[in-house]
Scaffold this active site. Structure first.
Site, PDB file in Angstrom:
ATOM      1  N   LEU A  14      24.193  29.639  28.409  1.00  0.00           N
ATOM      2  CA  LEU A  14      23.286  30.784  28.522  1.00  0.00           C
ATOM      3  C   LEU A  14      24.045  31.996  29.054  1.00  0.00           C
ATOM      4  O   LEU A  14      24.592  31.957  30.157  1.00  0.00           O
ATOM      5  CB  LEU A  14      22.131  30.435  29.460  1.00  0.00           C
ATOM      6  CG  LEU A  14      21.325  29.177  29.086  1.00  0.00           C
ATOM      7  CD1 LEU A  14      20.178  28.985  30.061  1.00  0.00           C
ATOM      8  CD2 LEU A  14      20.826  29.245  27.648  1.00  0.00           C
ATOM      9  N   ALA A  15      24.070  33.062  28.257  1.00  0.00           N
ATOM     10  CA  ALA A  15      24.832  34.256  28.631  1.00  0.00           C
ATOM     11  C   ALA A  15      24.138  35.526  28.157  1.00  0.00           C
ATOM     12  O   ALA A  15      24.789  36.509  27.802  1.00  0.00           O
ATOM     13  CB  ALA A  15      26.241  34.182  28.043  1.00  0.00           C
ATOM     14  N   ARG A  21      21.696  42.916  39.245  1.00  0.00           N
ATOM     15  CA  ARG A  21      22.086  42.993  40.642  1.00  0.00           C
ATOM     16  C   ARG A  21      23.581  43.229  40.832  1.00  0.00           C
ATOM     17  O   ARG A  21      24.020  43.570  41.924  1.00  0.00           O
ATOM     18  CB  ARG A  21      21.654  41.715  41.375  1.00  0.00           C
ATOM     19  CG  ARG A  21      20.170  41.733  41.761  1.00  0.00           C
ATOM     20  CD  ARG A  21      19.789  40.480  42.493  1.00  0.00           C
ATOM     21  NE  ARG A  21      19.621  39.344  41.586  1.00  0.00           N
ATOM     22  CZ  ARG A  21      19.358  38.097  41.982  1.00  0.00           C
ATOM     23  NH1 ARG A  21      19.254  37.824  43.274  1.00  0.00           N
ATOM     24  NH2 ARG A  21      19.203  37.133  41.096  1.00  0.00           N
ATOM     25  N   TYR A 375      65.712  55.044  37.230  1.00  0.00           N
ATOM     26  CA  TYR A 375      64.698  54.802  36.214  1.00  0.00           C
ATOM     27  C   TYR A 375      65.403  54.379  34.936  1.00  0.00           C
ATOM     28  O   TYR A 375      66.259  55.109  34.415  1.00  0.00           O
ATOM     29  CB  TYR A 375      63.852  56.051  35.941  1.00  0.00           C
ATOM     30  CG  TYR A 375      62.968  55.866  34.726  1.00  0.00           C
ATOM     31  CD1 TYR A 375      61.900  54.979  34.761  1.00  0.00           C
ATOM     32  CD2 TYR A 375      63.222  56.555  33.548  1.00  0.00           C
ATOM     33  CE1 TYR A 375      61.100  54.790  33.646  1.00  0.00           C
ATOM     34  CE2 TYR A 375      62.431  56.367  32.423  1.00  0.00           C
ATOM     35  CZ  TYR A 375      61.372  55.480  32.479  1.00  0.00           C
ATOM     36  OH  TYR A 375      60.595  55.279  31.374  1.00  0.00           O
ATOM     37  N   ASN A 386      77.348  47.725  35.530  1.00  0.00           N
ATOM     38  CA  ASN A 386      76.779  48.233  36.779  1.00  0.00           C
ATOM     39  C   ASN A 386      76.331  49.679  36.563  1.00  0.00           C
ATOM     40  O   ASN A 386      77.124  50.533  36.160  1.00  0.00           O
ATOM     41  CB  ASN A 386      77.793  48.173  37.914  1.00  0.00           C
ATOM     42  CG  ASN A 386      77.163  48.530  39.252  1.00  0.00           C
ATOM     43  OD1 ASN A 386      76.603  47.673  39.926  1.00  0.00           O
ATOM     44  ND2 ASN A 386      77.240  49.793  39.632  1.00  0.00           N
TER      45      ASN A 386
END
Length: 488
Positions: A14-15, A21, A375, A386
């Site tokens: 059941l949905a 509320r 970045y 590196n």
């Protein structure tokens, strides 16, 4: 008693209700708990009983809810309840959608009980079938039954009635066994009972629980399967109840992983979603959230204060104070602290993404390092390379994104800017402060800054009267008279 479940099993979920509320534009059953929607948890439990048919009754926001259910369970039958007129009416709509189903068992479950476990549902179905009942109620034993419908049993232990709080006598209010709203039916009885359910009540609704009295009146057996774990039958009607269910489910998930060999330093501040997978000897430090479909390899250490969603972390990796989403960290890789791994990040084995580094759609090779304040977006960084501190991969020209490729074993200087699209060859290097606008051949050194020029006396002439100028003047006097004690 046999634990086998009938192969001729139908489950109705059941949905259809709006869940007012919740005070939310999101339907109640779609609210997430531990990384799944509430109805997603219920459907997961339903799968465990291997039903022949599943029907989901939808109503409010049917397009959204129906699409979500179909995504989780493609073979489901969707039944639309245009007007919500009670659980009895919803089940009638579901049976009509099924068509000609005349034998077997029907289980009716609710879509807002996320802690319901498949094993509990399986045992409930098996007991119902073995006892050959007309109706069975999944019940729970609770410490405080206030507000719930009570299960009233007769002297034989069968269910005599379900009595709501407002209708219960003082003795009935002392009953600790409550109705969960999850029921099992013999199909033949259900089909006969549904048209007999009336709506002569204050809400004008058709209540499925009225079938209990109908079965008793027909001389049929009604039973209850009591769980000693009431959380499995709890639903959420508002945000506060949703949070309570989420906390309890998380407690169970964390406890399960600890029993499986995962170290969780502080369970109270650790959140693990239901679909996360952890290997043995993973260590989770305080303040960590593992979300979505995250997978963590053996001996990895995650945290503290880290959030990973849909990430894959390799064996022995270390992730510290990091936010990551749709990212991969290879075996032995180290990330953080204060790193941001955006979607498409792939860090190779024994690679490093260091402090205050953001990556996006970037493949960083085995042993490669981006240690500090950088970045890296739309990029490929080769094995063993590196990247110097303060480097920006300038991937956006204001209209489109472009990629940068840095080859193997390259060494780039601090405060570089790579203006994409550009390629830096294997073994190449760049000087500090370089802006790379053209490809750098393998083994070459790229520099873009001109020769340094010093303008003597600039501070004294341009900053006269300041502390800077005074310090420069004092230093100049000392250089002119290094042995004069009056200048000391």
């Amino acid at each position: 008693m046999s634990s086998a479940v009938s192969r001729d099993l139908t489950v109705i979920v059941l949905a259809a209700g709006g869940g007012t509320r919740m005070r939310s534009k999101t339907m109640k059953v779609l609210h997430p708990v531990a990384g799944r929607s509430m109805i997603g948890h219920v459907l997961n439990a339903v799968r465990a009983v291997e039903p022949q048919r599943v029907v989901a009754v939808i109503g409010h926001q049917r397009e959204v809810v129906g699409a979500h259910i179909l995504e989780l369970l493609p073979d489901v039958v969707l039944a639309v309840q245009d007007e919500q007129r009670g659980t009895g009416h919803a089940v009638r709509v579901a049976m009509e959608a099924l068509g000609d189903v005349r034998t077997g068992t029907v289980i009716v479950a609710t879509g807002d009980t996320p802690l319901l476990e498949g094993e509990s549902l399986r045992m409930f179905a098996a007991e119902h079938d073995a006892a050959q009942r007309a109706v069975s109620v999944l019940s729970a034993i609770v410490d405080d039954p206030f507000g719930y419908g009570r299960i009233v049993r007769d002297s034989d232990g069968d269910v005599e009635a379900i009595v709501e709080e407002k209708d219960a006598s003082p003795a009935q209010r002392e009953i600790a066994e409550i109705n969960s709203g999850i029921l099992a039916f013999d199909v033949e009885f259900l089909l006969e009972a549904l048209p007999q359910i009336g709506n002569d009540n204050s809400k004008g609704e058709y209540y499925l629980t009225d079938t209990v009295q109908l079965a008793r009146d027909a001389g049929l057996t009604v039973g209850a399967h009591a769980l000693d774990d009431p959380w499995q039958t709890e639903g959420a009607n508002d945000r506060e109840e949703l949070a309570l269910l989420g906390r309890e489910l998380n407690r169970r998930i964390v406890g399960r992983w600890m029993r499986a060999g995962v170290t969780v330093m502080d369970p109270a501040t650790t959140w693990i979603d239901a679909d996360v997978v952890l290997a043995a000897d993973v260590t989770i430090l305080p303040g960590t959230q593992l979300l979505g479909a995250t997978v963590i390899g053996e001996d990895a250490v995650i945290g503290p204060d880290s959030t990973l969603k849909d990430c894959e972390i390799g064996v022995g990796a270390r992730v510290v104070r990091t936010h990551g989403e749709l990212a991969v960290v290879g075996a032995g890789g180290t990330v953080g602290p204060f790193s941001y791994l955006r979607p498409g990040t792939q860090l190779g084995a024994n690679g490093r993404i260091g402090a205050f580094v953001e990556t996006k759609n970037a493949v960083i090779g085995d042993g490669a390092k981006v240690p500090h304040l950088s970045y890296v977006g739309d990029a490929e960084v080769g094995e063993g390379t590196n990247i110097g501190a303060g480097t920006i991969f300038a991937n956006y020209d204001g209209v489109a994104k472009h990629r940068t490729k840095v080859g193997r074993q390259a060494r780039t200087g601090s405060n570089n800017t790579f203006v994409a699209p550009v390629e830096i060859g294997d073994g190449a290097a760049t000087g500090a402060g370089t802006v790379v606008r053209r490809d750098v051949p393998p083994g070459a050194l790229a520099v873009s800054a001109g020769p340094q020029r010093n303008l003597p006396g600039w501070a004294q002439s341009k900053r006269a009267g300041t502390a800077q100028a005074a310090a420069a003047e004092a230093a100049a006097r000392e250089e002119s008279h290094p042995d004069d004690p009056e200048l000391g």
